[in-house]
Design an enzyme around this catalytic site. Structure first.
Site, PDB file in Angstrom:
ATOM      1  N   HIS A  47       1.628   4.697   6.094  1.00 39.34           N
ATOM      2  CA  HIS A  47       0.449   4.002   5.589  1.00 39.34           C
ATOM      3  C   HIS A  47      -0.828   4.516   6.239  1.00 39.34           C
ATOM      4  O   HIS A  47      -1.884   4.539   5.613  1.00 39.34           O
ATOM      5  CB  HIS A  47       0.608   2.498   5.848  1.00 39.34           C
ATOM      6  CG  HIS A  47      -0.279   1.638   5.018  1.00 39.34           C
ATOM      7  ND1 HIS A  47      -0.119   1.508   3.658  1.00 39.34           N
ATOM      8  CD2 HIS A  47      -1.343   0.873   5.347  1.00 39.34           C
ATOM      9  CE1 HIS A  47      -1.043   0.685   3.185  1.00 39.34           C
ATOM     10  NE2 HIS A  47      -1.797   0.290   4.190  1.00 39.34           N
ATOM     11  N   HIS A  93      -1.684  -3.210  -1.656  1.00 36.82           N
ATOM     12  CA  HIS A  93      -1.159  -4.243  -0.756  1.00 36.82           C
ATOM     13  C   HIS A  93       0.158  -4.731  -1.356  1.00 36.82           C
ATOM     14  O   HIS A  93       0.355  -5.920  -1.595  1.00 36.82           O
ATOM     15  CB  HIS A  93      -2.170  -5.384  -0.574  1.00 36.82           C
ATOM     16  CG  HIS A  93      -2.389  -5.723   0.861  1.00 36.82           C
ATOM     17  ND1 HIS A  93      -2.490  -7.002   1.337  1.00 36.82           N
ATOM     18  CD2 HIS A  93      -2.521  -4.923   1.956  1.00 36.82           C
ATOM     19  CE1 HIS A  93      -2.682  -6.986   2.648  1.00 36.82           C
ATOM     20  NE2 HIS A  93      -2.704  -5.738   3.046  1.00 36.82           N
ATOM     21  N   GLN A 312      -7.597 -10.666   9.661  1.00 43.29           N
ATOM     22  CA  GLN A 312      -8.607 -10.205   8.707  1.00 43.29           C
ATOM     23  C   GLN A 312     -10.035 -10.484   9.180  1.00 43.29           C
ATOM     24  O   GLN A 312     -10.252 -11.114  10.208  1.00 43.29           O
ATOM     25  CB  GLN A 312      -8.362 -10.890   7.367  1.00 43.29           C
ATOM     26  CG  GLN A 312      -7.022 -10.518   6.739  1.00 43.29           C
ATOM     27  CD  GLN A 312      -6.967  -9.064   6.322  1.00 43.29           C
ATOM     28  OE1 GLN A 312      -7.549  -8.663   5.317  1.00 43.29           O
ATOM     29  NE2 GLN A 312      -6.264  -8.256   7.087  1.00 43.29           N
ATOM     30  N   ASP A 488      -7.770   7.288  -6.289  1.00 38.94           N
ATOM     31  CA  ASP A 488      -6.374   7.180  -6.714  1.00 38.94           C
ATOM     32  C   ASP A 488      -5.590   6.255  -5.796  1.00 38.94           C
ATOM     33  O   ASP A 488      -5.886   6.121  -4.623  1.00 38.94           O
ATOM     34  CB  ASP A 488      -5.693   8.553  -6.800  1.00 38.94           C
ATOM     35  CG  ASP A 488      -5.734   9.308  -5.478  1.00 38.94           C
ATOM     36  OD1 ASP A 488      -6.102   8.725  -4.442  1.00 38.94           O
ATOM     37  OD2 ASP A 488      -5.410  10.507  -5.473  1.00 38.94           O
TER      38      ASP A 488
END
Length: 719
Positions: A47, A93, A312, A488
């Protein structure tokens, strides 16, 4: 608290192979601490490091006269004239959204919005591309409801309009849904902020919300297949707070105006670790952090947890020290944390201290730049067998099969849960084709679209990759926009399987060819691999997000078909039914090859539409469902019947590319026919819009009957 010993089981649980661990030992010359192991795991997972895809991503065209910033920053940046630019990106996600649909989708939206405003841009638009399993699957309804609620819950509270997207269903996504989030923002070209740190001894400042234990190990979890331990991964899903994010955005933009920011970075995947390492590496500096100064919302957090938390609404900044008081005052005003947690240093070190104890001491440049890079074995996808001849289908029955499927039924159940008009600049809401946003205070507009047809990519990755770009190009053209650039989101299965890696390589090749031919460079993006559960992979889904510009003085094609309009088909029809929507929905088959994409024809036909847009009242590209579905959608949107002269199944439902359906007055149609003939563009009058009936060849049905099917089928399938 004593850190656990580094064992082979612990190494494996961190997603590191024995070879990768041996590489770590070579780099640091000793066994890593538990915190260091976590840091390497975060920086070296798929990732964050793109270790299976970097080789191929480098082949994508990323430059152009309009490009200000390509891949490598938080988002891509494209010039739109008048000292303004559009900042945009798309990210996945997927795994978090399958585990916790609401929070997974919500924090996906939050993360992509931070990528945009971290660069100094105020977000103006969002989109999402969602892929779910078959509606009858026991988990699909829960996932659809949770994901849509999460997207809407975060975006609506934050206050950014959702202007487009797509929703698809297929058994291949039964145990691995895809949630791809897109955001775009506006900035002045002379007020863009980047992430490279500069200056020695500069304060490193933590901004935003407090750090908790949510999301610890999230990036590593997103870089692995699912198995029967999926329920154990719930703590790795982040928890979002859109109201805090809104305050963070306002505080960040206000902070940037003070001149105090040297560099700034969103804390996204791998949280504090990735943001600090990237800032230091890009500035060729080291970073020292004192974790006891990190604002925490939970007690007794360890260094490992703080470094890998993906809580977050957080940012990391390198600050001009003489402006500290001014900068701090901004965040105090917005009731957000502002804490100096470290400094930049001259040595090439990533030094992590917690209560005076060294928890990690690593060579920063090597940590950032020495992630493994794999040239994975790959196998080209075999050529598809030709499609056997199909029996003729009653056109209205074929159309009903499409519009009763949640894949092609109207999606208002989804987008009516999103705020599509907040900020007051939305010119075209979701529903048909590209979204349109006015550039506030100007006469310009921006168009946004998101496209891919996964079954094409599975059958023929090269042509499927081309087609995703070509459809995005056509959707922008169909509203009169000049295509500018693309982002993309490459969603694939396990790259360690040669056939899956072959899909990835083929799609990249096709995407690269198409963005070059159509002048739409890739300026940002995301790769999501290991989308598999118990060895069953998703359909290859390289989603293309695209942005186009309608300049001041240009008018968009934003009308609707009206009674008396002529229907013109632009582009060549050959009747390709392989991998078509009709084949899937009416015959329950996925056979044959994907349609071939003639990029020269795409460019020629697109240029013709743009050049002559003043003669066009309404326009849509032809893609899934061919002429039949395009004609019905234009008719339904305009509330008028349509009569199409073509009668054969191939003519009506074929999915040949580079085609548009245009509605215009008779005199405009005559002018277009003449101009197309002169330009060598295939064009034909195929019918007209009138009455209250949909007639395809000799078959017909009331528009109201078909519209009811079209408008009600999605909710019936998923509610």
């Amino acid at each position: 608290m004593q850190e656990p010993a580094v064992t082979s089981e612990l190494i494996e649980s961190h997603g590191l192979s024995p070879d990768e661990y041996a590489r770590i030992l070579d780099i640091i010359g000793r066994e890593p601490t538990y915190t260091e192991l976590g840091i390497f795991s975060a920086m070296w997972n798929e990732h964050c490091s793109y270790k299976s895809s970097k080789k191929w991503l480098r082949t994508l065209p990323t430059d152009g006269p309009q490009v200000i910033c390509g891949p490598g920053e938080n988002a891509g940046i494209v010039d739109i004239g008048d000292g303004q630019c559009v900042v945009f990106k798309m990210e996945s996600h997927n795994h978090p959204s399958y585990i916790e649909p609401y929070q997974g989708a919500a924090t996906g939206v939050g993360g992509i919005l931070r990528d945009v405003f971290t660069m100094g841009a105020r977000p103006i638009a969002s989109m999402n591309s969602l892929s779910f399993g078959e509606p009858a699957h026991h988990k699909t309804t829960q996932l659809v409801n949770g994901v849509v609620a999460g997207v809407g819950g975060y975006g609506n509270c934050f206050g950014v309009p959702c202007v487009g997207g797509e929703v698809r269903f297929h058994p291949a996504y039964n145990s691995n849904c895809l949630v791809n989030a897109f955001a775009a923002g506006l900035a002045d070209t002379d007020k863009i902020f980047y992430s490279a740190a500069s200056g020695i001894g500069m304060p490193v400042v933590y901004l935003g919300a407090k750090t908790g234990r949510d999301g610890v190990g999230g990036a590593t979890m997103a870089s692995a297949e699912f198995d029967d331990t999926i329920e154990e991964k719930r703590p790795t899903v982040q928890v979002g707070d859109p109201f805090t994010e809104k305050r963070l955005m306002e505080a960040t933009l206000e902070l940037m105006a003070t001149g105090a920011v040297i560099s700034i970075q969103d804390m996204g995947a791998a949280g504090l670790t990735c943001s600090a390492v990237e800032m230091g590496d890009k500035g060729k500096l080291g970073v020292k952090l004192n974790l006891e100064d990190v604002p925490q919302r939970e007690e007794n957090m360890t260094a490992y947890e703080m470094m890998l938390s993906e809580s977050q609404e957080r940012m990391l900044m390198v600050l001009k020290p003489e402006l500290e008081a001014e900068a701090r005052a901004v965040f105090v005003k917005w009731d957000l944390d502002f804490a100096i947690v470290g400094e930049t240093i001259a040595e090439d070190r990533f030094l992590i201290l917690h209560n005076g104890e060294v928890k990690a001491d690593l060579p920063l440049a090597t940590l950032a730049g020495s992630a493994p890079e794999y040239d994975r074995p790959w196998m080209a996808t075999p050529a598809a067998a030709p499609l056997e001849e199909l029996p003729e289908v009653d056109p209205i029955e074929g159309l009903k099969a499409l519009i009763s499927s949640p894949n092609y039924a109207a999606k208002q159940w989804v987008y009516e849960q999103y705020d599509t008009t907040v900020m007051g600049d939305t010119s075209r809401r979701p529903g048909v084709g590209s979204g349109l946003i006015r550039v506030h205070g100007t006469e310009k507009m921006l168009a946004f679209t998101s496209d891919v047809t996964p079954r094409y990519v599975k059958a023929n990755p090269v042509e499927g990759g081309k087609q995703a770009v070509a459809e995005a190009y056509r959707n922008l053209i169909a509203v009169g926009a000049l295509p500018l650039a693309t982002t993309d989101n490459l969603n694939f299965g396990n790259p360690e399987k040669p056939e899956i890696m072959g899909q990835f390589v083929g799609a990249i090749q096709g995407i690269g060819e198409a963005v070059t031919a159509l002048g739409m460079p890739i300026v940002s993006g995301n790769v999501s691999l290991y989308n598999e559960t118990d060895g069953q992979g998703i359909l290859p889904t390289p989603t293309i997000g695209a942005v186009g510009l309608i300049a001041a003085g240009e008018q968009p094609i934003n009308g609707a078909a009206r009674d008396g309009h002529t229907a013109l088909l632009i582009g060549e029809t050959m009747g390709h039914l392989g991998q078509s929507a009709l084949l899937a929905e009416h015959f329950n088959r996925e056979d044959g090859d994907a349609p071939q994409v003639d990029l020269a024809a795409e460019k020629r036909n697109g240029d013709f539409i743009r050049t002559n847009r003043d003669l066009i009242k309404a326009c849509t590209d032809l893609s899934d469902g061919g002429l039949a579905l395009a004609a019905f959608e234009l008719a339904e949107e305009g509330g008028v019947g349509v009569q199409i002269d073509a009668g054969s199944t191939a003519d009506l439902f074929g999915e040949d590319q580079a085609r548009y359906l245009v509605a215009c007055n008779f005199d405009q149609a005559e002018a277009l026919l003449l101009l197309a003939s002169q330009a060598g563009v295939p064009i034909a009058s195929v019918g007209r819009f009138s009455g209250d009936t949909v007639k395809l060849g000799a078959s017909q049905a009331p528009l109201a009957e078909l519209a009811a099917i079209y408008r009600n089928s999605f909710a019936a399938a998923v509610a």
